[in-house]
Design a protein around this motif. Structure first.
Motif, PDB file in Angstrom:
ATOM      1  N   ASN A  20     -10.682   0.543   4.946  1.00 33.49           N
ATOM      2  CA  ASN A  20     -10.408  -0.079   6.243  1.00 33.49           C
ATOM      3  C   ASN A  20      -9.357   0.683   7.036  1.00 33.49           C
ATOM      4  N   SER A  21      -8.941   0.113   8.152  1.00 32.46           N
ATOM      5  CA  SER A  21      -8.084   0.845   9.090  1.00 32.46           C
ATOM      6  C   SER A  21      -6.600   0.727   8.780  1.00 32.46           C
ATOM      7  N   TYR A  22      -6.226  -0.036   7.754  1.00 32.62           N
ATOM      8  CA  TYR A  22      -4.811  -0.170   7.412  1.00 32.62           C
ATOM      9  C   TYR A  22      -4.264   1.154   6.895  1.00 32.62           C
ATOM     10  N   GLY A  23      -5.028   1.799   6.001  1.00 36.02           N
ATOM     11  CA  GLY A  23      -4.653   3.130   5.540  1.00 36.02           C
ATOM     12  C   GLY A  23      -3.923   3.142   4.209  1.00 36.02           C
ATOM     13  N   ILE A  24      -3.980   4.281   3.545  1.00 42.44           N
ATOM     14  CA  ILE A  24      -3.225   4.550   2.317  1.00 42.44           C
ATOM     15  C   ILE A  24      -2.778   6.015   2.363  1.00 42.44           C
ATOM     16  N   HIS A  30      -9.338   0.087  -6.926  1.00 42.99           N
ATOM     17  CA  HIS A  30      -8.419  -0.547  -5.966  1.00 42.99           C
ATOM     18  C   HIS A  30      -8.028   0.429  -4.855  1.00 42.99           C
ATOM     19  N   ILE A  31      -7.623   1.620  -5.252  1.00 42.77           N
ATOM     20  CA  ILE A  31      -7.210   2.614  -4.253  1.00 42.77           C
ATOM     21  C   ILE A  31      -8.386   2.980  -3.349  1.00 42.77           C
ATOM     22  N   ALA A  32      -9.561   3.184  -3.942  1.00 43.70           N
ATOM     23  CA  ALA A  32     -10.730   3.566  -3.157  1.00 43.70           C
ATOM     24  C   ALA A  32     -11.130   2.472  -2.183  1.00 43.70           C
ATOM     25  N   ARG A  61       0.838  -1.202   0.000  1.00 43.26           N
ATOM     26  CA  ARG A  61       0.000   0.000   0.000  1.00 43.26           C
ATOM     27  C   ARG A  61       0.873   1.252   0.000  1.00 43.26           C
ATOM     28  N   GLY A  62       1.932   1.174  -0.746  1.00 39.20           N
ATOM     29  CA  GLY A  62       2.877   2.279  -0.821  1.00 39.20           C
ATOM     30  C   GLY A  62       2.689   3.098  -2.083  1.00 39.20           C
ATOM     31  N   HIS A  63       3.757   3.212  -2.878  1.00 37.77           N
ATOM     32  CA  HIS A  63       3.722   4.092  -4.045  1.00 37.77           C
ATOM     33  C   HIS A  63       2.692   3.660  -5.075  1.00 37.77           C
ATOM     34  N   THR A  64       2.455   2.355  -5.205  1.00 41.37           N
ATOM     35  CA  THR A  64       1.489   1.899  -6.197  1.00 41.37           C
ATOM     36  C   THR A  64       0.047   2.215  -5.795  1.00 41.37           C
ATOM     37  N   HIS A  65      -0.156   2.658  -4.575  1.00 39.66           N
ATOM     38  CA  HIS A  65      -1.490   3.016  -4.102  1.00 39.66           C
ATOM     39  C   HIS A  65      -1.653   4.533  -4.019  1.00 39.66           C
ATOM     40  N   THR A  66      -1.003   5.237  -4.928  1.00 35.41           N
ATOM     41  CA  THR A  66      -1.125   6.692  -5.001  1.00 35.41           C
ATOM     42  C   THR A  66      -1.667   7.068  -6.373  1.00 35.41           C
ATOM     43  N   PHE A  67      -2.367   8.189  -6.440  1.00 38.10           N
ATOM     44  CA  PHE A  67      -2.959   8.603  -7.709  1.00 38.10           C
ATOM     45  C   PHE A  67      -1.894   8.994  -8.734  1.00 38.10           C
ATOM     46  N   LEU A  68      -0.796   9.600  -8.263  1.00 31.10           N
ATOM     47  CA  LEU A  68       0.262   9.991  -9.187  1.00 31.10           C
ATOM     48  C   LEU A  68       0.876   8.766  -9.859  1.00 31.10           C
TER      49      LEU A  68
END
Length: 412
Positions: free
Chosen positions: A128-132, A121-123, A69-76
């Motif tokens: 949940n509580s893990y976060g992005i 996927h990002i949404a 859930r790092g860089h691949t989970h960002t809009f950029l």
């Protein structure tokens, strides 16, 4: 979210896009486009989780905590992922290249499918509580939805049943229609679902069977209903999460007055908007301590006291003679000065603190209380004392510290 939920939502998205586009010139081209869009949206809906290949860059458990859930989970970074996903599909599906060259609808469809899959996927992971941290590098804070359990059967039923009803082979369709309640029944017997939740899931599934039958081969009504019902479910969970946060703040203040509550990490039970696990994070700066309190909350204590909430997720039974609205199960008190000194002195712990929302630190061991009531089965647990003489790790993502409010006296 779990990858089954990502997959089902992605398949539903690809099917929906296909049915909304103009028809192709012949039946074979239409079948080929459908397979292309189903695969594209499914592939994109799971693509960001390929960040797991980055976990070896850091020692355990830091690699998973900081790169998943790092860089691949960002809009950029969704933009280069979209390009890479398209190139992969182009290379792996030579039969579809001609269709993409000849069909404007197919080109539009694959673009929409990949974009929708990545956004979904990002949404969904936000829920949940893990976060992005979707706005990195412009804003590297963690964002937590705190509203849906990470493995949510409601998505399996809501999106799975309409998709199963589209399968042309009767034997496979029947097998899956029996398998879905069979799996849910197993989880209910194992204590992960309430019988009431199982009944609601069965009712929802039975509603989608005739709805998809009426939609026939080209209709979109069942898919629209699936996405609409999913939105309603998420909205209801968001409202329940807000109510749970307010309830915990009130209950904690009445039982443990004095310290300021900084945050509450919330996780609902699967398909159950009334039962919640929580961790409250408190700061008592004058006393030089911070406190974590974990427990279970019921939003309907009159009809569903906390003792009735499924115990399998907790790994322990709940005292039936205790409070009906909320039970505090674990308590940790940490020294703020020691926490801040350790953060500055141990760079491995400092990296770990870029993930931890509820840092339980004692005897050279750090655990995030969100994920277990016992550190021995908590995937976040790190023996940071073992790293005290080792070189600082490279490739540490610069996420903001979730508990920046504890790490400096002024919360900066």
């Amino acid at each position: 979210m779990d990858n089954l939920s990502h997959s089902l939502v992605g398949l539903a998205g690809g099917e929906f896009i296909h049915r909304c586009l103009p028809k192709e010139k012949d039946a074979e081209a239409s079948r080929l486009r459908r397979r292309l869009l189903l695969f594209s949206c499914w592939f994109a809906s799971n693509f960001p989780d390929l960040d797991l290949v980055l976990t070896p860059l850091l020692p355990e458990p830091l690699g998973y905590l900081l790169h998943h859930r790092g860089h691949t989970h960002t809009f950029l970074y969704a933009l280069p992922q979209a390009v890479l996903a398209f190139i992969t599909i182009w290379l792996l599906a030579p039969a579809m290249r001609l269709l993409l060259r000849e069909s404007k609808a197919a080109r539009l469809g694959i673009a929409l499918s990949i974009a929708l899959g990545l956004v979904l996927h990002i949404a969904m992971d936000y829920l949940n509580s893990y976060g992005i941290h979707p706005f990195h590098p412009f804003d590297s804070r963690w964002f937590y939805g705190d509203m849906v359990f990470i493995v949510e059967p409601m998505f399996w039923v809501t999106f799975g049943v309409p998709l199963v009803m589209m399968i042309p082979k009767p034997w496979l369709r029947l097998f899956l229609l029996v398998a879905i309640p069979g799996v849910l029944l197993y989880f209910t017997f194992k204590g992960f679902l309430l019988w009431a939740s199982f009944a609601v899931l069965m009712l929802v599934g039975m509603l989608f069977v005739p709805l998809q039958q009426r939609a026939q081969k080209e209709g979109i009504s069942a898919l629209l209903a699936a996405f609409g019902f999913g939105a309603v479910f998420i909205t209801a969970q968001a409202l329940a999460s807000w109510h749970a946060r307010e309830s915990i703040a009130h209950i904690r203040e009445s039982r443990y007055p004095g310290a300021a509550m900084l945050d509450v990490a919330l996780t609902p039970f699967p398909s159950n908007p009334f039962c919640w696990t929580f961790v409250s994070i408190e700061s008592d700066e004058p006393a030089g301590v911070y406190r974590l309190r974990s427990g279970v909350l019921s939003l309907a204590p009159g009809t569903l006291p906390v003792a009735v909430c499924p115990a399998a997720l907790l790994g322990a039974s709940i005292d039936r003679n205790g409070s009906r609205d909320a039970i505090f199960l674990e308590h940790h008190e940490g020294n703020l000065r020691v926490l801040r000194e350790l953060k500055d002195r141990n760079c491995h712990l400092q990296a770990w603190l870029r993930f931890a929302r509820a840092p339980e630190i004692s005897d050279g061991i750090a655990s995030d209380m969100r994920f277990s009531f016992r550190s021995d089965d908590n995937f976040t647990t790190m023996k940071f004392a073992d790293f005290s003489e080792k070189a600082c790790p490279s490739h540490v993502p610069q996420w903001d510290f979730p508990r920046r409010d504890l790490l400096s006296e002024r919360g900066k």
